[in-house]
Design an enzyme around this catalytic site. Structure first.
Site, PDB file in Angstrom:
ATOM      1  N   SER A   1       0.108   1.043  19.222  1.00  0.00           N
ATOM      2  CA  SER A   1       0.264   0.702  17.807  1.00  0.00           C
ATOM      3  C   SER A   1      -0.103  -0.759  17.593  1.00  0.00           C
ATOM      4  O   SER A   1       0.089  -1.599  18.475  1.00  0.00           O
ATOM      5  CB  SER A   1       1.713   0.940  17.373  1.00  0.00           C
ATOM      6  N   GLY A   2      -0.603  -1.070  16.411  1.00  0.00           N
ATOM      7  CA  GLY A   2      -0.915  -2.462  16.094  1.00  0.00           C
ATOM      8  C   GLY A   2       0.290  -3.248  15.615  1.00  0.00           C
ATOM      9  O   GLY A   2       0.213  -4.463  15.480  1.00  0.00           O
TER      10      GLY A   2
ATOM     11  N   ALA B   1      -9.413   9.250   8.360  1.00  0.00           N
ATOM     12  CA  ALA B   1      -8.851  10.557   8.005  1.00  0.00           C
ATOM     13  C   ALA B   1      -7.753  10.421   6.951  1.00  0.00           C
ATOM     14  O   ALA B   1      -7.509  11.347   6.171  1.00  0.00           O
ATOM     15  CB  ALA B   1      -8.305  11.245   9.257  1.00  0.00           C
ATOM     16  N   ASN B   2      -7.110   9.233   6.877  1.00  0.00           N
ATOM     17  CA  ASN B   2      -6.031   9.019   5.903  1.00  0.00           C
ATOM     18  C   ASN B   2      -6.522   8.902   4.457  1.00  0.00           C
ATOM     19  O   ASN B   2      -5.723   8.765   3.543  1.00  0.00           O
ATOM     20  CB  ASN B   2      -5.202   7.786   6.275  1.00  0.00           C
TER      21      ASN B   2
ATOM     22  N   ASP C   1      -2.574   6.754  -3.086  1.00  0.00           N
ATOM     23  CA  ASP C   1      -1.454   6.037  -2.484  1.00  0.00           C
ATOM     24  C   ASP C   1      -0.985   4.947  -3.456  1.00  0.00           C
ATOM     25  O   ASP C   1      -1.546   4.778  -4.542  1.00  0.00           O
ATOM     26  CB  ASP C   1      -1.821   5.460  -1.111  1.00  0.00           C
TER      27      ASP C   1
ATOM     28  N   ARG D   1       0.620   5.690  20.283  1.00  0.00           N
ATOM     29  CA  ARG D   1       0.286   6.836  19.446  1.00  0.00           C
ATOM     30  C   ARG D   1      -0.534   7.837  20.258  1.00  0.00           C
ATOM     31  O   ARG D   1      -1.479   7.449  20.960  1.00  0.00           O
ATOM     32  CB  ARG D   1      -0.457   6.387  18.193  1.00  0.00           C
TER      33      ARG D   1
ATOM     34  N   SER E   1       0.813  -1.218   0.000  1.00  0.00           N
ATOM     35  CA  SER E   1       0.000   0.000   0.000  1.00  0.00           C
ATOM     36  C   SER E   1       0.846   1.266   0.000  1.00  0.00           C
ATOM     37  O   SER E   1       1.599   1.519  -0.925  1.00  0.00           O
ATOM     38  CB  SER E   1      -0.959  -0.029   1.190  1.00  0.00           C
TER      39      SER E   1
END
Length: 547
Positions: free
Chosen positions: A503-504, A376-377, A281, A510, A69
């Site tokens: 974070s994952g 939001a990304n 992206d 974060r 990605s």
């Protein structure tokens, strides 16, 4: 399938795709993602798992997408796509992780265990669609996926270089032929065809212009738009940049993630003041818009802005055609507070907040007749229930003249939507249609509401599992005392809001903060980061407060 026929599973692994690394890898929201040189054995095993999954689903087609990605070029990844074009069922993520990490010697027995666990009928036919992004490592990994499918006597079909959403679309169509034709050309006919149909009915006026600059992130999305461009005629004039030539590197200082995170214009794009620019992206599933003003200041129109624009336009069409349907919008805690306020108070649209991760948004959106979801990304789409589609179709056939007209536009808008997953190309056409219908340029779109200044930070910790959250990650439940401290800090700022989440993928926490000024947002985020460092086992240097 008798155990003897599983020996080829080990043979393929040993001879062609051996596990050469002891690095543990976990299946997450985006599947497996890491440095490409660590992935070959993982992708081979996902070929095996896709065949098992296909048979559990009575021979329905499963997808395998090779992509990282928005990550930079040295990375790569793999994810499985379920029959409806959705992400892999969450309960199978643990199975995928287990299969990816066993030794080659244990691969045959683990595969046999999984087949028994999930009760797969290995006598059934199995179908697997395979796609890849433009990374130089993708063909080798795609070949590993093919070998995994063949090892369990499945039937692979390779689509070559495609956007991630195109593969999701093709998987859905293969399993549901009412949705469309399962080819790249079928995708263009459906999505682009609907765009052209709807734009023929919309006059161009006001501040809207048909010229759109596009930053292709040197990835597959720009390449596909270059194909589409020729068929658009006068409806949309695409000026394409960062298509992968002239030494441009995938996602490097360009693309949706770079623009969103750095709040900077990408390299490689020539700008005119106030000109709309869309940044995709690398694999074409995210999109954000921006423009530069006459002082070269960048103004970002991110996923929140796209969601509010689409929800507002769909609401307008629903009102005009008289359809009584429940429309809702799904966000995460990262959505700007000003957007949430605008949606609930101005648009009068209900909002659901869920945990970060597209699978959570997608499922929450299914609770509405029409569910709009965006991170939001810039990753998101619109989902329409069968009830919604049937209601709108009936009005288009039987309603009053003006109602039929609006319902007809909405049916084309639905056709233009890739409901399987967030899709930068489909979303681009949805945005351009809404702006054209309203005679708006990027400036008028931006004026709907004013974002609250925000800041994101991350704090390195010994163990990210020390942080637990609830209420869609907006409230921290451990370590003890951290949420109380966050609330004390937030209370000192006008329009203050802050949350923390683990974070994952790495041992960092974060931090997100908002306030009425950028200086206050920066200071609040740093103070919260310091609290995390003190109470959650921070590692390295302490966060510094801004001067």
């Amino acid at each position: 399938m008798p155990p003897s026929s599983l020996r080829v599973v080990y043979a393929f692994a040993r001879e062609m795709h051996p596990k050469t690394s002891e690095v543990f890898i976990q299946y997450g929201t985006a599947g497996f993602r890491t440095k490409a040189n660590l992935l070959e054995h993982v992708v081979y095993r996902m070929g095996l798992l896709a065949v098992i999954r296909s048979r559990v689903k009575n021979g329905r087609t499963i997808g395998i997408m090779i992509t990282a990605s928005h990550n930079l070029e040295p990375d790569n990844g793999v994810k499985l796509i379920d029959p409806d074009g959705e992400m892999l069922e969450q309960s199978w993520e643990e199975i995928a992780t287990r299969l990816a990490n066993v030794s080659d010697n244990d691969l045959e027995s683990t595969t046999e265990q999984i087949i028994k666990e999930v009760n797969a009928d290995m006598a059934l036919k199995a179908s697997v669609f395979i796609g890849m992004d433009t990374r130089y490592t993708s063909p080798r990994l795609a070949a590993a996926a093919v070998h995994g499918v063949i090892a369990l006597k499945g039937t692979p079909k390779e689509f070559g270089i495609v956007t991630t959403p195109i593969l999701h679309y093709c998987v859905r169509c293969r399993n549901d032929n009412t949705y469309g034709t399962p080819t790249e050309e079928g995708y263009y006919e459906k999505i682009v065809g609907a765009f052209k149909n709807i734009r023929e009915k919309l006059p161009v006026g006001g501040e809207y212009t048909t010229t759109l600059y596009v930053d292709g992130a040197n990835g597959v999305g720009g390449k596909k738009l270059n194909i589409i461009k020729k068929s658009l005629g006068d409806e949309l004039d695409l000026v394409l940049y960062n298509l992968g030539g002239n030494g441009g590197k995938l996602n490097l200082n360009c693309g949706a993630d770079f623009v969103k995170v750095s709040q900077q214009a990408p390299v490689g794009v020539e700008h005119k003041p106030w000109q709309r620019v869309a940044s995709l992206d690398g694999d074409g599933d995210r999109i954000v818009y921006y423009y530069l003003d006459d002082k070269e200041k960048m103004h970002l129109l991110d996923g929140d802005r796209i969601a509010t624009l689409l929800a507002s336009y769909i609401t307008q069409l629903l009102s005009a055609c008289g359809a009584q349907l429940r429309l809702g919008l799904v966000q995460t805690a990262y959505a700007n507070g000003a957007s949430t306020q605008y949606i609930t108070q101005q648009l009068k649209v209900p909002v659901t907040c869920v945990k970060t991760g597209v699978k959570h948004l997608h499922h929450a959106a299914q609770a509405y007749d029409i569910g709009v979801y965006f991170e939001a990304n810039g990753h998101g789409t619109v989902l329409y229930s069968e009830n919604a589609k049937n209601t709108i179709k009936k009005i288009a056939e039987e309603g009053e003249v003006e109602q039929r007209k609006s319902a007809g536009l909405l049916l084309q808008y639905i056709e233009m939507t890739n409901e399987t997953v967030g899709d930068a190309l489909s979303d681009l056409f949805l945005v351009e249609t809404a702006l054209c219908a309203r005679g708006q340029g990027a400036r008028q779109w931006m004026q709907a509401y004013t974002d609250l200044p925000c800041r994101q930070l991350k704090v390195t910790v010994q163990d990210r599992n020390a942080i637990s959250t609830t209420d869609a990650e907006r409230v921290c439940t451990s370590p003890e005392g951290l949420q109380t401290r966050i609330e004390e800090l937030v209370s000192g700022y006008s329009s203050g809001r802050a949350f923390v989440r683990p974070s994952g993928t790495e041992d960092v926490v974060r931090v997100y903060a908002e306030a009425d000024t950028q200086q206050s947002a920066d200071k609040l985020s740093a103070e919260v980061a310091q609290a995390v460092f003190d109470l959650a086992g921070g590692v390295g240097s302490r966060p510094e407060l801004p001067a």
